[in-house]
Motif scaffolding. Sequence first.
Motif, short mmCIF file in Angstrom:
data_model
loop_
_atom_site.label_atom_id
_atom_site.label_comp_id
_atom_site.label_asym_id
_atom_site.label_seq_id
_atom_site.Cartn_x
_atom_site.Cartn_y
_atom_site.Cartn_z
N PHE A 3 6.12 -5.29 5.85
CA PHE A 3 5.11 -6.26 5.64
C PHE A 3 4.72 -6.03 4.25
CE2 PHE A 3 5.97 -7.11 10.23
CZ PHE A 3 6.75 -8.43 10.30
N THR A 4 4.44 -6.98 3.49
CA THR A 4 3.42 -6.74 2.57
C THR A 4 2.50 -8.11 2.01
OG1 THR A 4 3.16 -5.71 0.34
CG2 THR A 4 5.24 -6.91 0.49
N ALA A 5 1.58 -8.11 1.68
CA ALA A 5 0.83 -9.38 0.95
C ALA A 5 1.55 -9.78 -0.35
CB ALA A 5 -0.53 -9.23 1.08
N VAL A 6 1.93 -10.92 -0.62
CA VAL A 6 2.27 -11.28 -1.88
C VAL A 6 1.60 -12.65 -2.39
CG1 VAL A 6 4.32 -12.13 -3.04
CG2 VAL A 6 4.53 -10.35 -1.43
N PHE A 7 1.25 -12.49 -3.68
CA PHE A 7 0.78 -13.93 -4.19
C PHE A 7 1.89 -14.65 -4.65
CE2 PHE A 7 -1.17 -16.13 -7.71
CZ PHE A 7 -2.11 -16.95 -7.23
N PHE A 8 1.78 -16.12 -4.02
CA PHE A 8 2.86 -17.17 -4.52
C PHE A 8 1.90 -18.13 -5.39
CE2 PHE A 8 4.51 -15.42 -0.80
CZ PHE A 8 5.81 -15.53 -1.04
N SER A 9 2.29 -18.07 -6.77
CA SER A 9 1.59 -18.94 -7.85
C SER A 9 1.90 -20.44 -7.45
CB SER A 9 2.02 -18.55 -9.18
OG SER A 9 3.29 -18.45 -9.43
N SER A 10 2.99 -20.51 -7.13
CA SER A 10 3.50 -21.98 -6.88
C SER A 10 2.49 -22.88 -5.94
CB SER A 10 4.79 -22.07 -6.30
OG SER A 10 4.67 -21.59 -4.98
N ASP A 11 2.14 -22.11 -5.38
CA ASP A 11 0.91 -23.03 -4.07
C ASP A 11 -0.62 -22.22 -4.11
OD1 ASP A 11 1.84 -20.64 -2.88
OD2 ASP A 11 2.37 -21.90 -1.02
N ASN A 12 -0.55 -21.09 -4.98
CA ASN A 12 -1.81 -20.48 -5.24
C ASN A 12 -2.33 -19.99 -3.97
OD1 ASN A 12 -3.90 -19.49 -7.07
ND2 ASN A 12 -5.11 -21.38 -6.65
N GLN A 13 -1.53 -19.20 -3.28
CA GLN A 13 -2.26 -18.52 -1.97
C GLN A 13 -1.49 -17.39 -1.72
OE1 GLN A 13 -1.18 -21.13 1.34
NE2 GLN A 13 0.98 -21.09 1.00
N VAL A 14 -1.94 -16.44 -0.80
CA VAL A 14 -1.50 -15.24 -0.66
C VAL A 14 -0.82 -15.29 0.80
CG1 VAL A 14 -1.77 -12.77 -0.18
CG2 VAL A 14 -2.77 -13.99 -1.87
N ARG A 15 0.44 -14.83 1.02
CA ARG A 15 1.18 -14.85 2.50
C ARG A 15 1.77 -13.53 2.44
NH1 ARG A 15 3.37 -19.87 0.51
NH2 ARG A 15 5.29 -19.00 0.03
N ILE A 16 2.05 -13.17 4.03
CA ILE A 16 2.50 -12.01 4.35
C ILE A 16 4.05 -12.07 4.44
CG2 ILE A 16 2.78 -10.24 6.00
CD1 ILE A 16 0.17 -10.13 4.57
N VAL A 17 4.72 -11.51 3.76
CA VAL A 17 6.35 -11.58 3.63
C VAL A 17 6.90 -10.25 3.94
CG1 VAL A 17 6.09 -13.47 1.81
CG2 VAL A 17 6.41 -11.02 1.14
N ALA A 18 8.04 -10.36 4.57
CA ALA A 18 8.59 -9.13 4.89
C ALA A 18 9.90 -8.79 4.04
CB ALA A 18 9.29 -9.22 6.43
N SER A 19 10.20 -7.46 4.02
CA SER A 19 11.40 -7.01 3.21
C SER A 19 12.67 -7.29 3.91
CB SER A 19 11.24 -5.60 2.68
OG SER A 19 12.44 -5.13 2.26
N MET A 20 13.18 -8.34 3.73
CA MET A 20 14.28 -8.57 4.63
C MET A 20 15.38 -7.52 4.98
SD MET A 20 13.39 -11.51 5.77
CE MET A 20 14.60 -11.69 6.94
N PRO A 21 15.90 -6.79 3.91
CA PRO A 21 16.93 -5.70 4.56
C PRO A 21 16.09 -4.98 5.63
CG PRO A 21 16.87 -6.13 2.04
CD PRO A 21 15.84 -6.90 2.59
N GLY A 22 15.28 -4.46 5.41
CA GLY A 22 14.14 -3.61 6.40
C GLY A 22 14.22 -4.51 7.57
N TYR A 23 13.62 -5.59 7.18
CA TYR A 23 13.21 -6.49 8.76
C TYR A 23 14.45 -6.59 9.56
CZ TYR A 23 10.72 -9.59 11.73
OH TYR A 23 10.12 -10.11 12.56
N ILE A 24 15.88 -6.77 8.92
CA ILE A 24 16.94 -6.95 9.76
C ILE A 24 17.27 -5.83 10.43
CG2 ILE A 24 19.65 -7.44 9.50
CD1 ILE A 24 18.79 -9.55 7.10
N ALA A 25 17.28 -4.79 9.82
CA ALA A 25 17.49 -3.41 10.45
C ALA A 25 16.45 -3.06 11.49
CB ALA A 25 17.36 -2.18 9.23
#
Length: 821
Positions: free
Chosen positions: A666-688
Amino acid sequence: MNLVTDPNAHIQTVKRTTPQYIKSDSLKSSSATNEYFSDYASEVASQKSDASKASYETPPSRISTPLVQHNPIDSEMTLPSRPGAIQPAPLNIRHNQNIGAQTTVRMLSSFDEMSPPTPGVDDTPYIRFAIEQLTRDEDVIGRGRDSTFPAPNVPLPAPRPPVEPGFDDSPQARTPSPPPPTPPPQPVSPRPPSRAPSDIGPQEVMIPVDLSKDLRMRLGYVPLPLRLPILGLYFFLCLLMIAALIFSLVYAGTNHALFDYDGNTTPRYFVFQYLPQLVGILLILWLFVIEAAVYRSLPYYCMGPGRRNRWALQNMRVLPANYLLPDFTFFRNSELLLGVTFLIFWMTSFTIPLLACVFQTQWITDDGPARFRWTTVRGVGWTLLALYILLGLGLLYCAFRFRRRNSNLLWDPCSLADLICLFQRSNVGSDFEQSEISPQPNGQIPPRNLRLGFFTTSERPEVFHGVGEEYAPVKNLSFPPEKPKAIHPSNELGDIEAQRHSYGSAFSRNIHSPFVRYRWTPWFLRDSFVLAWIVAAVLLVIAFLVVSFVKKAVQDGFRPLLPSLTDSSGFSPANFLYSFLPAFLGMVLFLAWQPIDMYYRAVQPFRNLSQPAGATAGDSLLLSYPAYGHVRVIIRALINRDYKVAYITFIALLSLSIPVLAGGVFTAVFFSSDNQVRIVASMPGYIALCVLVTIYAFSYLFIWPTRKRYLPHNIDTIAALLSWLYASPLLGDVALQNIGTKVELVKRLTGSPATPTSLTGDAEVDEKSGRPRRAVRRLAQDTGMRYAFGIFVGRDGKEHLGIDRLQRPGSREMLVVPTSH
């Protein structure tokens, strides 16, 4: 008058047609029960007249006085009687062979027939005799006392002096009697007299040997994980971690972070989010091997030249236990510094979740264009630095505590065969009497100041290596065997019952009881707990998968609910929480599986020994899975076809990836499209991670131990293991004596021939013939000699529960209690 001589009774009887009463100078009296004579009166009579000496015998006391006159042939004594309620009995006259005059005495049927008291004769002895006889009757039926055994803390009566031949030392008759004539010789079967241990002679004492240079060079073995080069290599890796942390902290503080952030699926992401905790957990796996070596070696180091511990056998664990919860037993065993060291080792587990959050992304605006860069969290970094410094200090203390000069070992004691070699000539075997069925054998063994090293004895010049108490007697369990008695068909049932109760009926029942045999397993592997783990694991993994993939919650990201802005020190509350917490939970899962893995490793030899056909030495006595690392256990278990152990250890190794992936996914990523920060997962690592967690959860279905892995009590101390070996004939096997190396031990047990020589270089002498032994035949073959855990006949000739050969020449096969699984 006809004189008839009875050669069996050695007395003379006079038959008369009519009862007569002959009065003599002998002092005699009838008892209050009309059938006993006073010992005291007999002694007075013997002192008054030598001419009237006679040997009187009083029959044993009875529960109640019979009212019917017995057959005169069975009567021990007779007195004159007169007609009354009971018919007069025929005369039974004893004649003293040393007196020419015939003295007859007739039994009285009542007191009324007695002659008047003789003037000048004191009646006090007769009264005392009557009171004594009444009291004895009460004692027999139990009215005069509460128990036939002496009460606690009450001194036992002094033993009576030895009785000369020709005297009856029974309480009823203590007057001298002439020795009976020698009976004619009769043919008897020769039988060696059995001797009690106290009659064998002077006690054999264990004497420590002053070590010469040659003997001293044989000692000083240090287990491989505790040797200075190995600990030095581990310490060097700790220094590399310390150096890397210092570089990251200094460089990030002076150069506006470390590297630019380039996404959550790139190699740079792996280096900052997965690699630190992966290196940290590999160090922890290595640390587990070091801890295991400390656990199994410390009791023997406490018997070496350094400080001694009287509770080394009972209170010092030989199996690791410093996993999910810290182990404080070192403090109770007066090992303060070692207890602090193991507390530091336990705290090292926190390095994994800290390493997961030591690197975070930071929004940089004062170094070129505004962008995210990887930086070091200062507070977390300095905390990790302190933990690794403490870890290095703990390693230095282990190198000092377990140095060569403090060891009296010949090799690494990590298997049951090693215990046999160390304790086969020990003088502490008697302390373990009946401990094999005790639920807590550690509390049954008394403390002793034991020594590990070279010994000799006061009776034998041979020098041997082992564990024992200095200058204490050798209390062997083996006694000279007696030839079996011939059992008649009519007495066969009685002999069986007597044998059954000869060694304690409760102990005999317990060693045959399935409840005792299958009583113990760790609390976390009992049926109710295993069922709870299975239900909890399955429900949690289902909930985890549902929350993760329903509506793409993890893939699209979710609100952090905490501030995500990174301050000047590199700390971000959101990033710290979603890195530290998943890694911490993954570490809990990893540590929770390690006791399960260690239990299956330690109990596998007993599981193999519990097979109806037993097991070879390589699969039982020499098996030492707890001393190996995870990878080696998996390989050896597959070779030995111990597939369940291999799978359990594989899951223990696989589960280390859970905290590694969970801490960096997990890491915090800034999404400029809706001007907010969300916690997203690295999907290869999350699936494993999802796959690994699912495998881990469903693996709880396989941890249910079968009955063959249940034992009468725990196996975490030397005393607990010795309780199944102290009476085993394995401790007396000649081929397992005078072994100098572990390689030689393996050769002896696996069939290689060897010539036994003492550690002084002299040939070993046979105890019976006194001649040197030329060689010892092969002790075992992997295809032939087998060992089992069950009921065997011990060195003392009694049944015991423990480990021995499945069958010995000339004896029946061991009783391995059958199981249903």
